[in-house]
Structure formats: structure tokens, C-alpha cells
Design an enzyme around this catalytic site. Structure first.
Site, PDB file in Angstrom:
ATOM      1  N   HIS A 203       0.672  -0.864   0.132  1.00 12.86           N
ATOM      2  CA  HIS A 203       0.137  -0.441   0.184  1.00 12.86           C
ATOM      3  C   HIS A 203       0.716   1.513  -0.222  1.00 12.86           C
ATOM      4  CE1 HIS A 203      -2.882   2.848   1.701  1.00 12.86           C
ATOM      5  NE2 HIS A 203      -3.836   2.000   1.201  1.00 12.86           N
TER       6      HIS A 203
ATOM      7  N   LYS B 228     -10.528  -0.490   9.922  1.00  9.22           N
ATOM      8  CA  LYS B 228     -10.938  -2.098   9.473  1.00  9.22           C
ATOM      9  C   LYS B 228     -11.188  -3.187  10.562  1.00  9.22           C
ATOM     10  CE  LYS B 228      -7.145  -0.017   5.895  1.00  9.22           C
ATOM     11  NZ  LYS B 228      -8.712   0.444   4.829  1.00  9.22           N
TER      12      LYS B 228
ATOM     13  N   GLN C  71      -4.895  -5.188   6.883  1.00  6.45           N
ATOM     14  CA  GLN C  71      -5.919  -6.720   6.911  1.00  6.45           C
ATOM     15  C   GLN C  71      -5.326  -7.677   7.426  1.00  6.45           C
ATOM     16  OE1 GLN C  71      -8.351  -5.163   4.691  1.00  6.45           O
ATOM     17  NE2 GLN C  71      -6.881  -3.295   3.705  1.00  6.45           N
TER      18      GLN C  71
ATOM     19  N   CYS D  32      -4.497   2.381  -3.431  1.00  5.37           N
ATOM     20  CA  CYS D  32      -2.913   3.267  -3.003  1.00  5.37           C
ATOM     21  C   CYS D  32      -2.035   1.696  -3.004  1.00  5.37           C
ATOM     22  CB  CYS D  32      -3.071   2.806  -1.497  1.00  5.37           C
ATOM     23  SG  CYS D  32      -5.036   4.644  -1.484  1.00  5.37           S
TER      24      CYS D  32
ATOM     25  N   ASP E   9       2.905  -4.718   8.603  1.00  5.08           N
ATOM     26  CA  ASP E   9       1.577  -3.732   8.217  1.00  5.08           C
ATOM     27  C   ASP E   9       0.452  -4.184   7.515  1.00  5.08           C
ATOM     28  OD1 ASP E   9      -0.557  -2.507   6.958  1.00  5.08           O
ATOM     29  OD2 ASP E   9       0.497  -1.591   4.928  1.00  5.08           O
TER      30      ASP E   9
HETATM   31  N1  PMP Z   1      -1.953  -0.893   4.811  1.00  3.07           N
HETATM   32  C1  PMP Z   1      -2.854  -1.636   4.601  1.00  3.07           C
HETATM   33  C2  PMP Z   1      -2.469  -2.876   3.550  1.00  3.07           C
HETATM   34  C3  PMP Z   1      -4.261  -1.348   3.946  1.00  3.07           C
HETATM   35  O1  PMP Z   1      -5.073  -1.732   3.262  1.00  3.07           O
HETATM   36  C4  PMP Z   1      -3.778   0.160   4.170  1.00  3.07           C
HETATM   37  C5  PMP Z   1      -5.855   1.285   3.800  1.00  3.07           C
HETATM   38  N2  PMP Z   1      -6.357   0.756   2.407  1.00  3.07           N
HETATM   39  C6  PMP Z   1      -3.470   0.808   5.073  1.00  3.07           C
HETATM   40  C7  PMP Z   1      -1.857   0.528   5.279  1.00  3.07           C
HETATM   41  C8  PMP Z   1      -4.139   2.382   5.110  1.00  3.07           C
HETATM   42  O2  PMP Z   1      -4.424   2.430   6.543  1.00  3.07           O
HETATM   43  P1  PMP Z   1      -5.012   3.646   7.087  1.00  3.07           P
HETATM   44  O3  PMP Z   1      -5.153   4.549   5.845  1.00  3.07           O
HETATM   45  O4  PMP Z   1      -6.230   3.347   7.781  1.00  3.07           O
HETATM   46  O5  PMP Z   1      -3.864   4.059   7.658  1.00  3.07           O
END
Ligand code: PMP
Length: 422
Positions: free
Chosen positions: A139, A242, A219, A380, A216
Site C-alpha cells: 500500500h 478496518k 488487512q 493505493c 503492515d
Molecule cells: N496498509 C494496507 C494494506 C491498507 O489496506 C491500508 C488501508 N487501505 C493502509 C495500510 C492504510 O491504512 P489507514 O489509511 O487506515 O492508515
């Protein structure tokens, strides 16, 4: 025999799996709503999950009965608010199986957690010529902070490649690891492809090379049992929103010794022990990293979400989600011209796809008219999609409150998409 019949025959009905998604839905008021005159089918859970009434009530209950600033007050409400905030930290500790609640730092979300590690740890250890490794499926929030850091330090960001199906090339990873590797930061479960990466192995190899490992877990924490001690990672981040909790709150877990040795990320109230014009002494963990008034209600809401998840049973929920993913994959593969993007052997919760000749945004727009909410775009993760020769996909992502009927509505919606664009 249709895919529906095959999967029903093999996996049985909901009763047979022992998971009653239908009655769980009653806890999520928004799932009873209608969009464009149709009952809502919410399949955008990788972007954010819906919130159960228990979380919403915990947040409003906090503001109705407890609200005060924490840590500094001697009055009863401040003591209660402090207690509620610190209890939430202990709930997170239990969720992650962390050794110590002081290793849990509240942040805004996964993004802020990663930025904190890059800024506080990365700035301290990285030297010119050092290397940071990330995977090809990150991401943007696990790319850009490292790019900024590497630029500042004259270090190099290197990428662990993946196969066309979205599995990491572990041999290439071993070749990339070397004496200059200081940090390996990788996504546990890919939000764009659904791949579950072999986290324990990735961490082990990073350590053998003398690097630290950052995970990270945006998910993974909502869908897999995470044990940061068994994983042996050095840092782990996730976002509350999430995991059925509110937006604005997330978690950085870090090994205590590393957190102790790191300088603060931001300066301000609460992160200090004493301040004089000559010298400021920093507070102990985790407060050293929690400058200013935190999102107290958010932490309380996250704590309630963890309690809720405990009651549902994360492992049972994960089995149900995995069954739904299997069912959805079979149903969607029946659709002519549809290609699943991300076919790793280990997947969780995410089904990305493209439909020949139809732009993903058009798919999403027609599905929306049918009441089905999915996400379309680059998720993203532009470099991951570019690697696969794509600029966008359509993505359905699952939570334990989704049902086979939701998948059937998605499949029916896709049939409608094909009619519209025939
Ligand atoms: N890493 C992953 C794999 C994600 O899916 C996301 C959110 N789509 C993020 C990081 C970032 O999370 P946040 O926008 O809640 O900080």
C-alpha cells in the site's frame, strides 16, 4: 453443475459451518439500509468495515458519561476516562498477544504507525548506502514514508518481486537481503490482491540478515489471529476502522527495547516527564510517543470492537470469510470475460477482478445502482497494479457479516454490468 451448487454441496450451508452471519448482521444498523432503493450489499470492507451497535454505543456512552481529558486530572471523570483509555490499550495487547501493554502505542492508523517507525527508528539507524526492503504489493502508506526516509538519508529502497498471481518470490528476497539491509517492511495481507504473505518466514530471514522487520497489519489484524511474539516482528501496525472500530485510531506495536531506544516522534503535552528551557525529559513508554490529547473516545471504541470480535470469535469469523471468498471466486469465475487478479494460494478477504472491455469504474457505478458497494481503482497500490499491467481493478472485500446472498447479488450485479455495456 454450477459453481453455486458445487460450493453449497461441498461446504454446506451456513448452519453447517456453525457461523450465523445473518443474525450477526442485526448488530450492524447500517447493513439494514437501502441505497438507490435496493437493500445495501456492503463489499468494501478492505477500505473500512461497518461498526456494530456495541461500538457506536461505547463511543456515545463515553461522551455521555465519562468525557474528560486523561492522565492529568485528579477529578473523578478524568480518572474514569484515563481508566477507559488504558483498558483499551490492554485489550489491544491481548488482541496482538503482546508481552506488555507499554508496547502498544495509540496512533491515528496504520499510516501514522508506519510514518512513526520510519521517522523515529529509521532516521536514527539509517546511513547513506543502507537499504530498506519492501514488497511489490505494498500500500502507498508502506512505500512513501520509506521513500522520504531513503531520500533524506541517501539510502536505497529495494523491492521484493512477486509472481503474476501475486505471490512473493522468496528466493529473490533472500538474494536482496544483505549487509546493507537495515529494515524490511512488508504487508501481511495485501489489500489489492488478498495475498497472505508468509510473515513468520519473512521476519526470520530479515533477522538473519541483521535487519528489523516491520509488518503492515492493516488487512491482517481484522481477519487473522495475530501473535506478535510468535511472529517475532519488531513493529506491527493496524487501523481501528478496518477492525470494526472507529476512524482516527490505530495502533503501533513495537518491541519494548526498540521503542525505548527510539527518540520521540512528536513533541508536546503528555510525552514529557519534565520541561525546562535547558532540557526536556521524556515520559516512559508508551506516552513518549503519544504527544497531545489522544483520540480517547476512539480508543474506547476500538476496545469495544475488540470485545465484539472476541465474542464473535476471530477464528470462526476467518473461516466463514474464507468460505465466502471461495464461493465468490467460483461464482465470479463463471462470468465470461472476468479475470481474477491475485490468485495466491493463501488469500484473505479480498477478491480483485477485471472484466474484459469494461472499465472498473463503470463496473463500480453500475453495481452501486444495484445496491452493491465495491471499490474500484488502484487501491493505493499503484506499483502492484503496474507490475500486473493494470491501472485499476474492481475489488470486492469481505467481512464476517457478509453472506452467500451478498455474493449472489454481486454476481447478479455483474450480469447487469455486462448487459449495460454489451
Ligand atoms: N496498509 C494496507 C494494506 C491498507 O489496506 C491500508 C488501508 N487501505 C493502509 C495500510 C492504510 O491504512 P489507514 O489509511 O487506515 O492508515
Amino acid at each position: 453443475m454450477s459453481a453455486t451448487a458445487i460450493i453449497r454441496g461441498r461446504a454446506g450451508g451456513e448452519a453447517e459451518t456453525g457461523f450465523d452471519a445473518q443474525s450477526i448482521r442485526a448488530d450492524f444498523p447500517i447493513l439494514l439500509s437501502e441505497v438507490h432503493g435496493k437493500s445495501l450489499v456492503y463489499l468494501d470492507n478492505a477500505a473500512t468495515t461497518q461498526k456494530p451497535r456495541q461500538v457506536i454505543d461505547a463511543i456515545s456512552g463515553y461522551y455521555l458519561q465519562t468525557n474528560a481529558n486523561i492522565h492529568r486530572g485528579v477529578h473523578l471523570l478524568s480518572e474514569r476516562a484515563t481508566q477507559a483509555y488504558e483498558q483499551a490499550r490492554v485489550k489491544v495487547q491481548r488482541l496482538l498477544h503482546a508481552a506488555d501493554a507499554r508496547e502498544i502505542v495509540f496512533v491515528r492508523g496504520a499510516t501514522e504507525g508506519l510514518n512513526l517507525v520510519a521517522s523515529a527508528y529509521g532516521r536514527k539507524v539509517l546511513r547513506e548506502g543502507d537499504e530498506v526492503l519492501v514488497t511489490a504489493m505494498e500500500h502507498h502508506s508502506n512505500i512513501v514514508p520509506w521513500q522520504l526516509l531513503c531520500e533524506e538519508k541517501g539510502a536505497k529502497l529495494r523491492v521484493i518481486p512477486m509472481s503474476d498471481g501475486g505471490e512473493l518470490d522468496l528466493q529473490a528476497y533472500e538474494r536482496l537481503l544483505g549487509p546493507r539491509t537495515r529494515i524490511v517492511s512488508f504487508v501481511h495481507v495485501s489489500n489489492a490482491l488478498g495475498t497472505v504473505n508468509p510473515a513468520r518466514r519473512l521476519v526470520e530471514l530479515a533477522h538473519q540478515a541483521g535487519a528489523i522487520a516491520v509488518v503492515d497489519g492493516a488487512q491482517s489484524a481484522p481477519h487473522l489471529t495475530v501473535d506478535v511474539q510468535a511472529l517475532d516482528a519488531d513493529f506491527f501496525v493496524f487501523s481501528g476502522h478496518k477492525l470494526y472500530g472507529p476512524t482516527g485510531i490505530g495502533v503501533l506495536w513495537g518491541k519494548r527495547a526498540l521503542l525505548e531506544a527510539m527518540p520521540p516522534y512528536q513533541g508536546g503535552g503528555d510525552m514529557i516527564r519534565s520541561v525546562t528551557w535547558e532540557k526536556t525529559l521524556f515520559n516512559e513508554l508508551p506516552y513518549k510517543f503519544e504527544a497531545g490529547t489522544p483520540d480517547i473516545a476512539g480508543a474506547v471504541g476500538l476496545g469495544a470492537a475488540i470485545d465484539y470480535l472476541d465474542r464473535v470469535g476471530l477464528e470462526r469469523a476467518a473461516r466463514w470469510e474464507s468460505e465466502l471468498l471461495g464461493y465468490a471466486t467460483l461464482r465470479l469465475r463463471e462470468i465470461e470475460g472476468l479475470k481474477v487478479v491475485g490468485t495466491a494460494r493463501e488469500k484473505a478477504g479480498v477478491l480483485s477482478f477485471v472484466l474484459e472491455g469494461i472499465h472498473p469504474h463503470d463496473i463500480g457505478t453500475v453495481l452501486d445502482q444495484e445496491g452493491v458497494a465495491i471499490r474500484t481503482g488502484h487501491h493505493c497500490a499503484q506499483p502492484a497494479l503496474e507490475r500486473l499491467g493494470l491501472v485499476a481493478t474492481a475489488r470486492a472485500s469481505f467481512a464476517f457479516y457478509n453472506t452467500r446472498e451478498d455474493v449472489d447479488r454481486l454476481a447478479a450485479g455483474l450480469a447487469r454490468v455486462k448487459e449495460v455495456f454489451a
